[in-house]
Write a protein that holds these residues in place. Sequence first.
Motif, short mmCIF file in Angstrom:
data_model
loop_
_atom_site.label_atom_id
_atom_site.label_comp_id
_atom_site.label_asym_id
_atom_site.label_seq_id
_atom_site.Cartn_x
_atom_site.Cartn_y
_atom_site.Cartn_z
N HIS A 28 0.82 -1.22 0.00
CA HIS A 28 0.00 0.00 0.00
C HIS A 28 0.85 1.27 0.00
O HIS A 28 0.45 2.28 0.56
CB HIS A 28 -0.97 0.01 1.19
N ARG A 31 -0.04 3.07 -5.90
CA ARG A 31 -1.03 2.40 -6.75
C ARG A 31 -0.53 2.30 -8.18
O ARG A 31 -1.31 1.99 -9.09
CB ARG A 31 -2.35 3.18 -6.72
N GLU A 124 -6.69 8.12 -13.95
CA GLU A 124 -6.26 9.40 -13.42
C GLU A 124 -4.83 9.67 -13.88
O GLU A 124 -4.02 8.74 -14.01
CB GLU A 124 -6.32 9.37 -11.89
N SER B 252 -9.87 12.76 -13.64
CA SER B 252 -9.91 11.48 -12.93
C SER B 252 -11.27 10.80 -12.95
O SER B 252 -11.36 9.58 -12.76
CB SER B 252 -9.48 11.68 -11.47
N TRP B 304 -13.92 3.33 -12.30
CA TRP B 304 -12.47 3.09 -12.42
C TRP B 304 -11.74 3.93 -11.39
O TRP B 304 -10.82 3.47 -10.72
CB TRP B 304 -11.98 3.45 -13.84
N TRP B 305 -12.12 5.21 -11.28
CA TRP B 305 -11.45 6.08 -10.31
C TRP B 305 -11.62 5.53 -8.89
O TRP B 305 -10.67 5.48 -8.11
CB TRP B 305 -12.01 7.51 -10.37
N MET B 307 -12.17 2.51 -7.81
CA MET B 307 -11.40 1.31 -7.55
C MET B 307 -9.90 1.62 -7.51
O MET B 307 -9.15 0.97 -6.78
CB MET B 307 -11.70 0.23 -8.60
N GLN B 308 -9.46 2.61 -8.28
CA GLN B 308 -8.04 2.99 -8.21
C GLN B 308 -7.75 3.72 -6.91
O GLN B 308 -6.76 3.45 -6.23
CB GLN B 308 -7.68 3.90 -9.40
N ALA B 309 -8.63 4.66 -6.54
CA ALA B 309 -8.38 5.49 -5.36
C ALA B 309 -8.35 4.64 -4.09
O ALA B 309 -7.53 4.87 -3.20
CB ALA B 309 -9.43 6.58 -5.26
N GLN B 311 -7.47 1.67 -3.72
CA GLN B 311 -6.44 0.62 -3.72
C GLN B 311 -5.38 0.85 -2.66
O GLN B 311 -4.87 -0.09 -2.06
CB GLN B 311 -5.80 0.58 -5.10
N LEU B 312 -5.07 2.13 -2.41
CA LEU B 312 -4.00 2.45 -1.47
C LEU B 312 -4.37 2.08 -0.04
O LEU B 312 -3.50 1.83 0.79
CB LEU B 312 -3.67 3.95 -1.55
N THR B 313 -5.66 2.09 0.26
CA THR B 313 -6.09 1.78 1.63
C THR B 313 -6.76 0.41 1.72
O THR B 313 -7.24 0.02 2.78
CB THR B 313 -7.11 2.82 2.12
N HIS B 314 -6.80 -0.32 0.61
CA HIS B 314 -7.49 -1.59 0.52
C HIS B 314 -7.03 -2.59 1.59
O HIS B 314 -5.83 -2.67 1.85
CB HIS B 314 -7.26 -2.19 -0.87
N ASP B 324 -7.79 13.70 -6.98
CA ASP B 324 -6.74 13.04 -7.76
C ASP B 324 -6.47 11.62 -7.25
O ASP B 324 -5.53 10.97 -7.68
CB ASP B 324 -5.44 13.88 -7.75
N GLY B 325 -7.30 11.16 -6.33
CA GLY B 325 -7.16 9.80 -5.82
C GLY B 325 -6.31 9.70 -4.57
O GLY B 325 -6.17 8.62 -4.00
N GLY B 326 -5.75 10.80 -4.13
CA GLY B 326 -4.90 10.78 -2.95
C GLY B 326 -5.67 10.60 -1.66
O GLY B 326 -6.89 10.80 -1.63
N ILE B 381 -10.86 -6.81 -9.76
CA ILE B 381 -11.77 -6.02 -8.95
C ILE B 381 -12.67 -6.94 -8.13
O ILE B 381 -12.93 -6.68 -6.95
CB ILE B 381 -12.59 -5.07 -9.85
#
Lengths: 159, 618
Positions: A28, A31, A124, B252, B304-305, B307-309, B311-314, B324-326, B381
């Motif tokens: 993590h 991404r 993005e 995004s 899509w956004w 599921m991408q965004a 991902q970092l906290t998944h 911006d997904g942050g 996904i």
Amino acid sequence: MTVVGALAGGFAGTVVLTSVLRAATELHLTRIDLPFLLGTIVTGDRRRAKALGYLAHFLVGFAFALVYYALFAVLGRRDWWLGAVFGLAHGVISGTVLVNVALPLVHPRMGSELSDATTNALLEPPGFLARNYGPQTALAGLVSHVLYGVIVAVFVGGA
Amino acid sequence: MSISGMGRSSNGYAPLRAYAPIGDGRSVALVAEDGSIDWLAWPNLDSATLFAALLDVDAGGFFRLAPAGPCTVTRRYLPDTNVLETTFTTASGVARVVDALTLREERLGPARELQRRVQGVSGTVPMAWVVQPRFGYGRARTRLGSRAGVPVATSGADALAVCSFGAGTARIEGDTVRGEFETSPGSRGVVALCGAHQEPLVLPSPSELDARLEHTIAAWRAWATGRSYRGAWRDPVLRSALALKLLVHAPSGAVAAAATTSLPEQLGGERNWDYRFCWVRDAAFIIDALLQLGCAPEAEAYFWWLMQATQLTHPRLHPLYRLDGGTSTTERVLPLAGYENSRPVRIGNAAAAQQQLDSYGELLQCAWLYAKGAGGLDAEIGRRLAEVADLVGRLWRETDAGIWEVRSAPQHFTHSKMMCWVTLDRALALADQGLLPDRHVDRWRREADLCRDFIEQQCYSDELGSYTRFPATTELDASLLLGLLAGYGDPTGARWHGTVAAVRRELGHGPYLYRYLGQDGLSGTEGVFLSCSFWLAEALARTGSVAEARTLMDELVSLANDVGIYAEEIDPATGAFLGNLPQGLTHLALISAAAAIAEIEIAEAGVADAGVAEEGRP
């Protein structure tokens, strides 16, 4: 110092680079998914994009290994630390120009500074040093590229 | 000043009702009825502001363009667009102003462009315009100068050119650029702000400005033409769709909750939040609305956004993510006066650190709706969603901050539990379709049953005949209605009938609903929450009270401002808007309710027609 060695180094280096980035994703830290970013240039199907993306990524890995090979030949040396320097420069250029600026402009499914209400971006944009994909992306990218450079240098030197 | 009486307060602030948004998919400007643009964050919606007089009339910066003397005002959007037309009527004549953040076209143009075009309609009208650029929420040092005769404001990596044609001589005075001119029948003038961020300014010619405005109008109309809605409230639904499109961050696909920060939920109060983020809690509404309206590309981009965004906290979810997904949304207080002295003015949002269990249900519901619309889900996904269901199978027993992000002690909020059940139920449905790995379906089913038992045994009051806000209380919460809308339980059953009636009885105020009346860890009170009223309308329809739902909808659509825009809340005593605007959740709730009622009416009409045909058959 042979082209075959450079290509073998490109293959091994890309394996390591991809694995490091994948590990960073699992932890993590980021991404970013370079094969996915490359594959979605030609298809919106995720599964196909990843398959094509890995192929494209390895081809790019071979191409950069040949560039490294040429630079080693010009400089007349192929030290592992020189490979690391090349990898570092490669990582910086990737984060600041190739992935950050050039990719969004040519990628049909990626948002960019030109996006507005007439466009629907599926991906993005990466942002400076690809930080949109996570604050540790730059670090992961630099480390993986340095490793790539070292591996190419070792294979070129050893072959 | 205006026929609608929306003059400024003694503090210099326009009522929130007086604002109309314009945008380009990157940012949103708010235009007051008196011709002042008091909010614009550039280059993006979540960037620092260029104009923020909305939050500080003295230090924020603005762009006013209006008759020099008294006038009355009427406004509208050009049909099927986000281009605003304001007509000023004075004693000596009539002038019309068209405002737009223009859209990109093939030829070279500014990175961002705000056009304000003035047309003389009749008589003569002395006009005056003033631009006071204040970068960085009014805090960054702004330099004014001239490039090739064009006034330019610069600050760090940002620059702004003030290009005027047929609008008097532009001159720099102190920290402003200003000009005066007079309209006559058929006269045309334009003042354009051309922005640049980390690149040189592009200075357009008058013909290029004309072409870009025409392109912008045409592009909005083309987009609006493609929207689908069969029902009684076409105009409010289409305006809501256009307002929602303003909140879609084009690079995004994320959808901001609103375009502003810190517009107060209580005048003078502390309930002032930054809404320029994307909340997972809105996910199902967003996908549902986009698919209902025929916006498949936007729905796909959003999913899509999302599921991408995440991902970092998944597999955990933050309640909100940056556009911006942050994930970094650190909350800070700005030294601004605040709208009508409502402080603090915040940027960033600390709610991102909260645990909100309902978000998981929204994500799975969103995926379920997306899979239905798109005909499938990517295998990766599916794997991730299964891991989310695994997590919720463990988490649902925990307390959380709930959908309203209370800052009091966490609770076992009933709505959160219902959405945990929805998480597991949708995971089972998707696994049943082969879209999620089915290794853990037995566990999901078992946990879903336990979760439902908890809700039915602990979160329902026989005394009230209603579900309650949390166990062992008689407090109610309008968010309970979302459980019904998300598909928890039988909508025609006694428990939901009782809950809808109780929520309306206990939290209702005419057509309005308060979110809750209990504690939330903050001082002060707030207005009524507009989206809750639309949820009530939809809940009434889904529980069989379609006529009541229709009547309520008719009342609710009349509560918008003069151009069809809603804020987050309304003061039920005065009808004044409160909270951030344009509020995506309110417009989403309107679209959802209108679509649901139309769907039910069409189905009932179909049944009636079938009955008539049956009776008429020989």
